[in-house]
Write a protein that holds these residues in place. Structure first.
Motif, PDB file in Angstrom:
ATOM      1  N   THR A 169     -21.673  42.082  31.372  1.00  0.00           N
ATOM      2  CA  THR A 169     -22.348  41.291  32.405  1.00  0.00           C
ATOM      3  C   THR A 169     -22.219  41.963  33.764  1.00  0.00           C
ATOM      4  O   THR A 169     -23.197  42.081  34.511  1.00  0.00           O
ATOM      5  CB  THR A 169     -21.755  39.872  32.463  1.00  0.00           C
ATOM      6  N   SER A 205     -22.818  29.540  24.752  1.00  0.00           N
ATOM      7  CA  SER A 205     -22.034  30.209  25.793  1.00  0.00           C
ATOM      8  C   SER A 205     -22.418  29.670  27.162  1.00  0.00           C
ATOM      9  O   SER A 205     -23.606  29.425  27.429  1.00  0.00           O
ATOM     10  CB  SER A 205     -22.286  31.721  25.765  1.00  0.00           C
ATOM     11  N   TRP A 264     -26.246  28.305  30.729  1.00  0.00           N
ATOM     12  CA  TRP A 264     -25.698  28.111  29.395  1.00  0.00           C
ATOM     13  C   TRP A 264     -26.822  28.328  28.402  1.00  0.00           C
ATOM     14  O   TRP A 264     -27.993  28.137  28.699  1.00  0.00           O
ATOM     15  CB  TRP A 264     -25.037  26.751  29.213  1.00  0.00           C
ATOM     16  N   ILE A 318     -16.620  36.537  37.202  1.00  0.00           N
ATOM     17  CA  ILE A 318     -17.487  36.131  36.089  1.00  0.00           C
ATOM     18  C   ILE A 318     -16.684  35.285  35.110  1.00  0.00           C
ATOM     19  O   ILE A 318     -15.623  35.699  34.631  1.00  0.00           O
ATOM     20  CB  ILE A 318     -18.060  37.356  35.353  1.00  0.00           C
ATOM     21  N   SER A 361     -16.414  27.559  34.526  1.00  0.00           N
ATOM     22  CA  SER A 361     -17.182  27.558  33.275  1.00  0.00           C
ATOM     23  C   SER A 361     -16.463  26.713  32.213  1.00  0.00           C
ATOM     24  O   SER A 361     -17.112  25.991  31.444  1.00  0.00           O
ATOM     25  CB  SER A 361     -17.414  28.990  32.777  1.00  0.00           C
ATOM     26  N   TYR A 366     -21.945  30.479  31.295  1.00  0.00           N
ATOM     27  CA  TYR A 366     -21.600  31.532  32.246  1.00  0.00           C
ATOM     28  C   TYR A 366     -21.535  30.979  33.672  1.00  0.00           C
ATOM     29  O   TYR A 366     -22.338  30.113  34.052  1.00  0.00           O
ATOM     30  CB  TYR A 366     -22.662  32.628  32.261  1.00  0.00           C
ATOM     31  N   ILE A 393     -28.753  36.370  29.401  1.00  0.00           N
ATOM     32  CA  ILE A 393     -28.381  35.588  30.577  1.00  0.00           C
ATOM     33  C   ILE A 393     -28.879  36.282  31.840  1.00  0.00           C
ATOM     34  O   ILE A 393     -29.439  35.642  32.747  1.00  0.00           O
ATOM     35  CB  ILE A 393     -26.853  35.389  30.636  1.00  0.00           C
ATOM     36  N   PRO A 423     -24.989  38.668  27.240  1.00  0.00           N
ATOM     37  CA  PRO A 423     -25.123  39.075  28.644  1.00  0.00           C
ATOM     38  C   PRO A 423     -26.549  39.504  29.011  1.00  0.00           C
ATOM     39  O   PRO A 423     -27.051  39.170  30.083  1.00  0.00           O
ATOM     40  CB  PRO A 423     -24.150  40.252  28.758  1.00  0.00           C
ATOM     41  N   ILE A 452     -16.892  33.166  31.478  1.00  0.00           N
ATOM     42  CA  ILE A 452     -17.646  32.961  30.235  1.00  0.00           C
ATOM     43  C   ILE A 452     -16.818  32.079  29.316  1.00  0.00           C
ATOM     44  O   ILE A 452     -15.667  32.399  29.001  1.00  0.00           O
ATOM     45  CB  ILE A 452     -17.965  34.291  29.524  1.00  0.00           C
TER      46      ILE A 452
END
Length: 207
Positions: free
Chosen positions: A50, A172, A124, A159, A80, A174, A135, A132, A161
């Motif tokens: 990412t 997931s 999400w 970041i 997150s 983020y 997103i 990644p 996750i």
């Protein structure tokens, strides 16, 4: 399903944007494992991918690379996780009413800094869209999120996750926390003559 949100904070002014759009394929990248869905919370490979994708995108627009910052990293990870645990999706905590600004201050990132700015992108997704690459594509296809990613003022990033989504499904979530801060500048100094212990000396005087 995929959902992103973006917020930018300057002092205490918050601009929030909530959008839902379908991502499109990203261009070829030299970053590794970009299409791999995170297998655990704070998956090291996903974090690295990412960050690599974000900096690669910034470089293509002649912008400086962002550095991982421990305080923003801690904030992003915690945020997150909270979004998934408490099942909400917003920049303002519905339980504590905490904001991007209050989280940045609580982490110590803005402490003792006269000028600072914070920004946040959230997303999400389920299935392959939680990778990644997907997103980042999602954020880049949203004007507000894209502006945050390509804002030239940013210097630092964190970041987060987390496995899971705010609606309780597998996927997931983020959080990208962007930051900029400056150190205190020393007050201007000019030399003046003063009598000290009977002698005339030049000393520094600040107004």
């Amino acid at each position: 399903m995929t959902k992103p949100t973006k917020s930018t904070v300057f002092g205490t002014v918050v601009i929030a944007l909530v959008l839902g759009i379908s991502p499109t394929g990203a261009s070829a990248s030299s970053c590794r494992a970009t299409a791999t869905v995170p297998s655990s919370n704070q998956d090291a490979a996903a974090l690295s991918s990412t960050l690599c994708l974000i900096n690669e995108t910034r470089a293509s627009h002649h912008l400086s690379a962002l550095r991982l910052n421990a305080q923003l990293q801690s904030t992003a990870s915690a945020w997150s996780k909270r979004i998934v645990a408490k099942q909400f999706f917003a920049h303002i905590d519905p339980f504590t009413h905490g904001t991007v600004a209050t989280r940045g201050k609580a982490s110590g990132y803005t402490s003792g800094r006269p000028i600072w700015a914070l920004g946040e992108n959230l997303a999400w997704a389920t299935g392959y869209r939680g990778s990644p690459k997907e997103i980042l594509s999602l954020w880049l296809n949203s004007p507000g999120h894209r502006a945050n990613l390509l804002d030239p003022q940013w210097r630092d990033i964190g970041i987060g996750i987390t496995n899971g989504t705010p609606v309780g499904s597998m996927g997931s979530t983020y959080a990208a926390e962007f930051g900029m801060r400056t150190a205190y500048a020393k007050p201007a100094c000019h030399r003046v003559k003063r009598r000290i212990h009977g002698k005339i000396r030049r000393v520094c005087s600040r107004k």
